[in-house]
Design a protein around this motif. Structure first.
Motif, short mmCIF file in Angstrom:
data_model
loop_
_atom_site.label_atom_id
_atom_site.label_comp_id
_atom_site.label_asym_id
_atom_site.label_seq_id
_atom_site.Cartn_x
_atom_site.Cartn_y
_atom_site.Cartn_z
N SER A 33 0.81 -1.23 0.00
CA SER A 33 0.00 0.00 0.00
C SER A 33 0.84 1.27 0.00
O SER A 33 0.32 2.36 -0.23
CB SER A 33 -0.90 0.03 1.24
N THR A 34 2.11 1.15 0.27
CA THR A 34 2.99 2.32 0.40
C THR A 34 3.70 2.60 -0.92
O THR A 34 4.24 1.71 -1.56
CB THR A 34 4.05 2.06 1.50
N ARG A 35 3.68 3.86 -1.32
CA ARG A 35 4.42 4.28 -2.52
C ARG A 35 5.87 4.55 -2.15
O ARG A 35 6.14 5.11 -1.08
CB ARG A 35 3.82 5.55 -3.09
N PRO A 36 6.83 4.20 -3.01
CA PRO A 36 8.22 4.56 -2.73
C PRO A 36 8.34 6.07 -2.58
O PRO A 36 7.73 6.84 -3.32
CB PRO A 36 8.97 4.07 -3.96
N GLY A 37 9.11 6.49 -1.57
CA GLY A 37 9.27 7.91 -1.28
C GLY A 37 8.28 8.43 -0.26
O GLY A 37 8.42 9.54 0.24
N GLU A 38 7.29 7.66 0.07
CA GLU A 38 6.27 8.09 1.02
C GLU A 38 6.81 8.12 2.45
O GLU A 38 6.38 8.94 3.26
CB GLU A 38 5.08 7.13 0.94
N ARG A 39 7.73 7.25 2.77
CA ARG A 39 8.35 7.24 4.10
C ARG A 39 9.67 8.00 4.02
O ARG A 39 10.59 7.61 3.31
CB ARG A 39 8.60 5.81 4.57
N VAL A 40 9.76 9.07 4.79
CA VAL A 40 10.90 9.96 4.70
C VAL A 40 12.21 9.26 5.07
O VAL A 40 13.21 9.42 4.37
CB VAL A 40 10.68 11.19 5.62
N CYS A 63 5.92 -0.20 -2.75
CA CYS A 63 5.66 -0.95 -3.97
C CYS A 63 4.91 -0.02 -4.92
O CYS A 63 3.82 0.44 -4.60
CB CYS A 63 4.80 -2.17 -3.60
N ASP A 64 5.48 0.28 -6.04
CA ASP A 64 4.94 1.32 -6.92
C ASP A 64 3.84 0.78 -7.83
O ASP A 64 3.93 0.88 -9.05
CB ASP A 64 6.07 1.94 -7.73
N LEU A 65 2.79 0.22 -7.24
CA LEU A 65 1.66 -0.27 -8.04
C LEU A 65 0.82 0.88 -8.59
O LEU A 65 0.16 0.72 -9.62
CB LEU A 65 0.79 -1.19 -7.19
N GLN A 66 0.82 2.03 -7.93
CA GLN A 66 0.02 3.16 -8.39
C GLN A 66 0.43 3.61 -9.79
O GLN A 66 -0.37 4.17 -10.53
CB GLN A 66 0.13 4.33 -7.41
N GLU A 67 1.67 3.34 -10.15
CA GLU A 67 2.16 3.67 -11.49
C GLU A 67 1.39 2.91 -12.58
O GLU A 67 1.29 3.35 -13.71
CB GLU A 67 3.66 3.33 -11.57
#
Length: 136
Positions: free
Chosen positions: A43-50, A57-61
């Motif tokens: 559920s987390t996009r890369p770069g979302e956690r500082v 996992c960049d599934l939103q792409e």
């Protein structure tokens, strides 16, 4: 004989909730903790956690691309890499993408895995939604 699974760790329940009787944060252990960790990872996009910019996992792409064999293969690769780098407690046995509900905007990602130190097999189904947030 009970297998000692303390090494699998303990984590917050997901989503975080409080145990009202004890006045403490609810915690998860063992396979439940691994499943929660996988849901958070997917559920987390890369770069979302500082502090961990590569985590996620960049599934939103993939959200509005046409769902063909190439995209399904890409999605499997993205999920596999994310788990390989960020969830060391498991070995992936298989990743399947279920597209039966594609027209409703839902793709199911089924991950079959084995806990490394106990050889316990488990699976998780992660729903990935393509649709907009409307009630139509």
């Amino acid at each position: 004989m009970k297998i000692n699974t303390d090494f699998l760790g303990i984590g917050w329940s997901f989503p975080p909730e409080f145990n009202e009787t004890e006045g403490k944060l609810s915690m998860t252990t063992d396979v439940e903790d691994i499943n929660n960790s996988l849901i958070i990872l997917l559920s987390t996009r890369p770069g979302e956690r500082v502090m961990f910019p590569d985590y996620g996992c960049d599934l939103q792409e993939m959200l509005f691309k046409p769902l063909d064999l190439t995209l399904i293969t890409q999605m499997k690769g993205i999920v596999e890499r994310a788990i390989l780098y960020h969830e060391p407690r498991i070995n992936i046995l298989s990743i399947e993408i279920d597209t039966q509900e594609e027209l409703e905007g839902e793709v199911l990602i089924e991950i079959d895995y084995e806990v490394r130190n106990t050889n316990t097999r488990s699976n998780i189904v992660f729903p990935f939604y393509k649709g907009e947030a409307t009630e139509i």
